[in-house]
Design a protein around this motif. Structure first.
Motif, short mmCIF file in Angstrom:
data_model
loop_
_atom_site.label_atom_id
_atom_site.label_comp_id
_atom_site.label_asym_id
_atom_site.label_seq_id
_atom_site.Cartn_x
_atom_site.Cartn_y
_atom_site.Cartn_z
N MET A 1 0.82 -1.21 0.00
CA MET A 1 0.00 0.00 0.00
C MET A 1 0.86 1.26 0.00
SD MET A 1 -3.26 -0.94 2.44
CE MET A 1 -2.29 -1.53 3.84
N ALA A 2 1.94 1.24 0.78
CA ALA A 2 2.85 2.39 0.80
C ALA A 2 3.48 2.62 -0.57
CB ALA A 2 3.93 2.17 1.86
N LEU A 3 3.81 1.55 -1.25
CA LEU A 3 4.40 1.67 -2.57
C LEU A 3 3.43 2.35 -3.54
CD1 LEU A 3 6.57 1.04 -4.67
CD2 LEU A 3 5.62 -1.27 -4.87
N ARG A 4 2.18 1.95 -3.50
CA ARG A 4 1.19 2.57 -4.38
C ARG A 4 0.97 4.04 -4.05
NH1 ARG A 4 -1.19 -2.51 -3.57
NH2 ARG A 4 -2.50 -1.71 -1.89
N ARG A 5 1.03 4.38 -2.76
CA ARG A 5 0.71 5.75 -2.36
C ARG A 5 1.88 6.71 -2.48
NH1 ARG A 5 -2.94 7.72 2.72
NH2 ARG A 5 -2.53 9.95 2.51
N PHE A 6 3.07 6.24 -2.09
CA PHE A 6 4.20 7.15 -1.99
C PHE A 6 5.25 6.95 -3.08
CE2 PHE A 6 2.68 6.54 2.44
CZ PHE A 6 2.22 7.83 2.66
N LEU A 58 15.63 5.04 -7.51
CA LEU A 58 14.37 4.46 -7.96
C LEU A 58 13.41 5.56 -8.40
CD1 LEU A 58 13.82 1.68 -5.27
CD2 LEU A 58 14.64 1.41 -7.62
N PRO A 59 12.37 5.22 -9.17
CA PRO A 59 11.41 6.24 -9.60
C PRO A 59 10.78 6.94 -8.41
CG PRO A 59 11.08 4.20 -10.82
CD PRO A 59 12.09 3.90 -9.74
N ALA A 66 8.08 4.34 -5.36
CA ALA A 66 9.16 3.41 -5.02
C ALA A 66 10.28 4.08 -4.24
CB ALA A 66 9.72 2.78 -6.30
N ARG A 67 10.64 5.32 -4.61
CA ARG A 67 11.82 5.94 -4.00
C ARG A 67 11.62 6.18 -2.51
NH1 ARG A 67 13.24 11.36 -6.64
NH2 ARG A 67 13.60 9.96 -8.39
#
Length: 477
Positions: A302-307, A411-412, A309-310
């Protein structure tokens, strides 16, 4: 889960194996080392084979071969046979591991890949944690051979599911034979390097055998790079080699897994040799790490989707560094922090490295990722063993993991709208090929010609967060 369970269940069975077969400590160590060398050496080659011949096919062959090697070990008359069959088991384990990641990449578009990657990471954590418990029960009721018996029915079920489930087809690759010379060079270079790392506790960093191994690996790696640049069909395609997110993710996984596994090696010795805990109490003390890894993987998704990758990777890496630094007391909270950081890095880097890969090269990228996850623990244990189990080792391991902050920063970043007409997973040279795709979820439909998967559909503005343009927690414990 099968591979992770096999890696941890054997650690409990090795004393029984040694007594039954009259094996020396070195021979018992080689029952693990032979497997690790084979897996590390053949992961990238296996991923490339999957890209060419189909990942479902490689998964099917790999899991049946894994079962056959496990069955052979059950009937092994001596430790030499066990070591040889463990190497065979490693080759087939290398075949099936990249295929699982590549199939996820084909089945899900990048904006929906974080969740299945998180589920995969949680499953691996559960299997790795269950290994010592299951191994103890099996050895207590029967003997060490029972830990390999359990692989067979599980593998057969996986093989049957592989045949029953219709998997998405990857984009067709250009005709031509696989570059066998480059594959052999890369496999040998990785095996030599890992073997040198495994020998560091015995020979030291400056020992002749260690230096010779590192020098040999460097020469082979340079030869491989030179050959790749001249090859018309390189083992690692230029589109993959030039992908910054892929390179950064692999570097991040390498140093963070090195830091964590080295820290666990150090903490285990401290708990048993310094604090006087037995093996069961030690396992209970480390339990928060596994529990947080399993529970934290969906949160990391969920954190990856919201914030993006970087930021997610930077946070996870910082938690890993803090957790390693706090292991001086070997307390439960320090293990929990380490687990939270590692599962965050695993989900983020795995999602980035797999999703950023062109869909036709998901297998080779999955192989590269798994290679980093196999080399990292060997590096971390070498650092820990050479620095000693007191304070200096944790400081060195925390510093090694902190290098991952540099990789995470590459990372992006945050979300950005994707330009209309962008093709997910294709480089600029391949955009525009094929006709328009359906806009619905991936459901196995094919474009005209039957060789494009829906995961490569054109995306509209705002459809794909940049932090996921790039889309395993324990490789094997």
């Amino acid at each position: 889960m099968l591979v992770a369970l096999d890696g941890t269940v054997l650690t409990v069975a090795q004393p029984s194996l040694s007594h039954d077969l009259g094996a020396s400590v070195t021979q018992v160590q080689w029952t693990s080392t032979a497997y690790m060398l084979a897996v590390a050496a053949f992961l990238v080659v296996a991923g490339r084979l999957g890209d060419r011949y189909g990942h479902s096919r490689l998964l099917f062959v790999g899991v049946l071969g894994f079962a056959a090697a496990s069955a052979g070990i059950v009937f092994a008359p001596g430790v030499g046979w066990v070591i040889a069959l463990r190497a065979v088991q490693g080759v087939f384990g290398a075949l099936l591991q990249p295929a699982t990641l590549a199939l996820l990449r084909l089945a899900y578009p990048p904006d929906r890949l974080a969740t299945p990657v998180a589920v995969r990471t949680s499953a691996i954590g559960v299997a790795a944690a269950a290994g010592p418990l299951l191994g103890g029960l099996l050895v207590a009721q029967w003997d060490w051979r029972a830990v390999f018996v359990v692989n067979v029915p599980v593998a057969v079920v996986i093989a049957a599911l592989t045949l029953a489930v219709r998997a998405p087809a990857p984009p067709r690759e250009e005709a031509g034979r696989l570059e066998l010379g480059g594959a052999a060079l890369l496999a040998t270079a990785v095996a030599v390097f890992v073997h040198a790392l495994v020998g560091v506790p015995e020979y030291g960093w400056s020992g002749g055998a260690t230096l010779l191994g590192f020098a040999g690996a460097a020469v082979l790696a340079a030869w491989f790079v030179r050959r790749e640049r001249r090859s018309a069909r390189p083992l690692v395609p230029p589109a993959v080699a030039r992908a910054r997110a892929v390179t950064a993710s692999m570097a991040l996984l390498l140093v963070v897994s090195a830091g964590m596994f080295g820290a666990l090696f150090t903490a285990t010795f401290r708990l048993q040799d310094v604090q006087g805990l037995d093996a069961l109490d030690t396992g209970l003390r480390v339990l928060p790490l596994t529990a947080v890894m399993v529970a934290g993987a969906p949160v990391a998704g969920m954190a990856l989707r919201r914030f993006g990758a970087r930021r997610t990777a930077l946070t996870g890496t910082a938690l890993v560094v803090a957790g390693i630094a706090g292991l001086g007391s070997a307390s439960g909270p320090a293990f929990a922090v380490l687990g939270a950081g590692f599962t965050t890095v695993m989900v983020t880097a795995t999602g980035a490295v797999v999703g950023e890969a062109p869909a036709g090269y998901a297998g080779v990228v999955g192989g590269l990722k798994q290679t980093a996850m196999n080399v990292g623990p060997a590096l971390g244990i070498a650092v820990a063993a050479s620095a000693g189990v007191q304070g200096p080792s944790l400081v060195a391991l925390a510093a090694l993991a902190a290098v991952g902050l540099v990789a995470a920063s590459l990372l992006p970043g945050g979300a950005r709208p994707a330009a209309a007409g962008d093709l997910v997973g294709e480089d600029e040279g391949r955009r525009g090929e094929g006709g328009p795709a359906a806009d619905g979820p991936a459901d196995g439909e094919r474009r005209q010609g039957g060789d494009r998967h829906e995961a490569q559909r054109p995306v509209g503005s705002g459809d794909l967060p940049a932090g996921q343009r790039g889309h395993d927690g324990v490789a094997q414990a």
